[in-house]
Design a protein around this motif. Structure first.
Motif, PDB file in Angstrom:
ATOM      1  N   LEU A 192      23.210   0.128 -52.382  1.00  0.00           N
ATOM      2  CA  LEU A 192      24.246   1.044 -51.910  1.00  0.00           C
ATOM      3  C   LEU A 192      23.921   1.550 -50.505  1.00  0.00           C
ATOM      4  N   ALA A 193      22.666   1.889 -50.266  1.00  0.00           N
ATOM      5  CA  ALA A 193      22.266   2.353 -48.938  1.00  0.00           C
ATOM      6  C   ALA A 193      22.502   1.266 -47.897  1.00  0.00           C
ATOM      7  N   ALA A 194      22.172   0.018 -48.256  1.00  0.00           N
ATOM      8  CA  ALA A 194      22.409  -1.094 -47.324  1.00  0.00           C
ATOM      9  C   ALA A 194      23.906  -1.286 -47.084  1.00  0.00           C
ATOM     10  N   ARG A 195      24.695  -1.135 -48.134  1.00  0.00           N
ATOM     11  CA  ARG A 195      26.147  -1.301 -48.028  1.00  0.00           C
ATOM     12  C   ARG A 195      26.765  -0.247 -47.108  1.00  0.00           C
ATOM     13  N   SER A 196      26.151   0.928 -47.060  1.00  0.00           N
ATOM     14  CA  SER A 196      26.699   1.998 -46.228  1.00  0.00           C
ATOM     15  C   SER A 196      26.577   1.704 -44.741  1.00  0.00           C
ATOM     16  N   GLY A 197      25.610   0.878 -44.359  1.00  0.00           N
ATOM     17  CA  GLY A 197      25.381   0.589 -42.952  1.00  0.00           C
ATOM     18  C   GLY A 197      24.614   1.666 -42.222  1.00  0.00           C
ATOM     19  N   LEU A 198      24.199   2.715 -42.915  1.00  0.00           N
ATOM     20  CA  LEU A 198      23.446   3.800 -42.296  1.00  0.00           C
ATOM     21  C   LEU A 198      21.962   3.464 -42.252  1.00  0.00           C
ATOM     22  N   PRO A 199      21.209   4.021 -41.300  1.00  0.00           N
ATOM     23  CA  PRO A 199      19.759   3.840 -41.315  1.00  0.00           C
ATOM     24  C   PRO A 199      19.181   4.346 -42.642  1.00  0.00           C
ATOM     25  N   MET A 200      18.097   3.706 -43.099  1.00  0.00           N
ATOM     26  CA  MET A 200      17.558   4.028 -44.419  1.00  0.00           C
ATOM     27  C   MET A 200      16.056   4.273 -44.355  1.00  0.00           C
ATOM     28  N   LEU A 201      15.632   5.326 -45.026  1.00  0.00           N
ATOM     29  CA  LEU A 201      14.218   5.623 -45.242  1.00  0.00           C
ATOM     30  C   LEU A 201      13.901   5.311 -46.697  1.00  0.00           C
ATOM     31  N   ARG A 202      12.940   4.420 -46.940  1.00  0.00           N
ATOM     32  CA  ARG A 202      12.552   4.043 -48.305  1.00  0.00           C
ATOM     33  C   ARG A 202      11.507   5.027 -48.820  1.00  0.00           C
ATOM     34  N   LEU A 203      11.928   5.881 -49.711  1.00  0.00           N
ATOM     35  CA  LEU A 203      11.011   6.898 -50.222  1.00  0.00           C
ATOM     36  C   LEU A 203       9.944   6.312 -51.140  1.00  0.00           C
ATOM     37  N   ASP A 204      10.184   5.131 -51.710  1.00  0.00           N
ATOM     38  CA  ASP A 204       9.169   4.506 -52.566  1.00  0.00           C
ATOM     39  C   ASP A 204       7.908   4.148 -51.781  1.00  0.00           C
ATOM     40  N   ASP A 205       8.012   4.076 -50.448  1.00  0.00           N
ATOM     41  CA  ASP A 205       6.824   3.778 -49.649  1.00  0.00           C
ATOM     42  C   ASP A 205       5.824   4.932 -49.632  1.00  0.00           C
ATOM     43  N   PHE A 206       6.204   6.058 -50.207  1.00  0.00           N
ATOM     44  CA  PHE A 206       5.298   7.214 -50.241  1.00  0.00           C
ATOM     45  C   PHE A 206       4.589   7.361 -51.597  1.00  0.00           C
ATOM     46  N   TYR A 207       4.622   6.294 -52.398  1.00  0.00           N
ATOM     47  CA  TYR A 207       3.814   6.285 -53.624  1.00  0.00           C
ATOM     48  C   TYR A 207       2.331   6.419 -53.275  1.00  0.00           C
TER      49      TYR A 207
ATOM     50  N   VAL B  24      20.092   7.755 -44.641  1.00  0.00           N
ATOM     51  CA  VAL B  24      19.913   7.838 -46.088  1.00  0.00           C
ATOM     52  C   VAL B  24      18.432   7.740 -46.414  1.00  0.00           C
ATOM     53  N   ALA B  25      17.952   8.626 -47.268  1.00  0.00           N
ATOM     54  CA  ALA B  25      16.604   8.530 -47.817  1.00  0.00           C
ATOM     55  C   ALA B  25      16.753   8.262 -49.306  1.00  0.00           C
ATOM     56  N   GLU B  26      16.360   7.051 -49.747  1.00  0.00           N
ATOM     57  CA  GLU B  26      16.623   6.661 -51.130  1.00  0.00           C
ATOM     58  C   GLU B  26      15.342   6.410 -51.901  1.00  0.00           C
ATOM     59  N   GLY B  27      15.388   6.776 -53.186  1.00  0.00           N
ATOM     60  CA  GLY B  27      14.244   6.568 -54.058  1.00  0.00           C
ATOM     61  C   GLY B  27      14.409   7.349 -55.344  1.00  0.00           C
ATOM     62  N   ILE B  28      13.609   7.010 -56.347  1.00  0.00           N
ATOM     63  CA  ILE B  28      13.773   7.665 -57.647  1.00  0.00           C
ATOM     64  C   ILE B  28      13.361   9.141 -57.615  1.00  0.00           C
ATOM     65  N   PHE B  29      12.628   9.545 -56.582  1.00  0.00           N
ATOM     66  CA  PHE B  29      12.213  10.955 -56.479  1.00  0.00           C
ATOM     67  C   PHE B  29      12.993  11.709 -55.404  1.00  0.00           C
ATOM     68  N   ALA B  30      14.063  11.127 -54.902  1.00  0.00           N
ATOM     69  CA  ALA B  30      14.813  11.776 -53.820  1.00  0.00           C
ATOM     70  C   ALA B  30      15.305  13.165 -54.206  1.00  0.00           C
ATOM     71  N   ALA B  31      15.704  13.341 -55.452  1.00  0.00           N
ATOM     72  CA  ALA B  31      16.227  14.646 -55.876  1.00  0.00           C
ATOM     73  C   ALA B  31      15.168  15.744 -55.802  1.00  0.00           C
ATOM     74  N   ASP B  32      13.897  15.351 -55.880  1.00  0.00           N
ATOM     75  CA  ASP B  32      12.825  16.342 -55.791  1.00  0.00           C
ATOM     76  C   ASP B  32      12.684  16.921 -54.389  1.00  0.00           C
TER      77      ASP B  32
END
Length: 234
Positions: A46-61, A131-139
């Motif tokens: 979805l983030a890719a579909r938006s065309g907006l720049p994206m920050l992958r929050l999973d990289d902060f594991y 967009v900053a996307e990841g399973i912990f984004a809501a935190d």
């Protein structure tokens, strides 16, 4: 690429205006849309579909040798679905630096080996929204809202069985973990999915499907930012 006037189906985008502030005459600062949802819910696509720049929050594991990593109750498995397996402070710092300067240095994380393999510079220039996307984004919702960085926060939701299949196929294709681990994790997450969505909603993320999420991203890209609201009490 997002069209701020129409949805992908060609009809005018409709947004619940009670969640947004109107466009002012002042220059729009860079803000973030936090995109949460269960693992496998379609956040990255979805983030890719938006065309907006994206920050992958999973990289902060955290890395596999970190002694603070939590374990799945009654198992030797690391609980990668616990927020304790993730560096929230570093993620917030990256979001804040992107909003302030348009660039930041982020880790490169290899999920298969649970390790950081390097670092790279993410440069979004002076784009007013990312967009900053990841399973912990809501935190991160409360902290980003307090810092004045939040444009919106979304939680993708769908059918648990569909999410299970999508997640398993992706993880097998990418060789993320061993097959037994992926099956154990997948079954556990499928049973917990409704609770995961409820928790992320309580943290301030708006639950929605992909098309509605794209409409809200379009609204944010047009300069309408969500007004602060109180967290749902535990």
């Amino acid at each position: 690429m997002l069209d701020t006037n129409r949805t992908s189906r060609g009809s005018a985008t409709r947004v619940n205006a009670s969640h947004f502030c109107s466009v002012s005459s002042q220059p729009i600062p860079t803000r973030v849309v936090l995109l949460a949802g269960p693992s496998g819910s379609g956040k990255s696509s979805l983030a890719a579909r938006s065309g907006l720049p994206m920050l992958r929050l999973d990289d902060f594991y955290k890395e596999a040798n970190d002694p603070t990593l939590p374990r799945v109750t009654g198992s030797a498995d690391i609980d990668w679905d616990s927020v304790l397996s993730w560096d929230a402070d570093a993620a917030v710092a990256a979001v804040a630096e992107l909003c302030a300067t348009g660039r930041t240095t982020v880790p490169l994380y290899d999920i298969a080996t649970s390790s950081r393999t390097g670092r790279e510079t993410l440069d979004i220039e002076r784009t007013p929204l990312f967009v900053a996307e990841g399973i912990f984004a809501a935190d991160l919702v409360e902290r980003c809202q307090e810092l004045g960085l939040l444009a919106d926060a979304l939680c993708l939701r769908g059918r648990p069985m569909t999410t299970f299949r999508r997640r398993l196929l992706r993880d097998l294709r990418e060789g993320r973990k061993s097959v037994p681990f992926l099956l154990r994790r997948g079954w556990r997450l499928m049973r917990a999915e409704r609770g995961i969505v409820a928790r992320q909603t309580a943290l301030g993320a708006y639950p929605c499907g992909k098309e509605e999420a794209l409409g809200r991203l379009a609204a944010a890209a047009a300069g309408r930012c969500r007004t602060p609201r109180s967290r749902v009490p535990n």
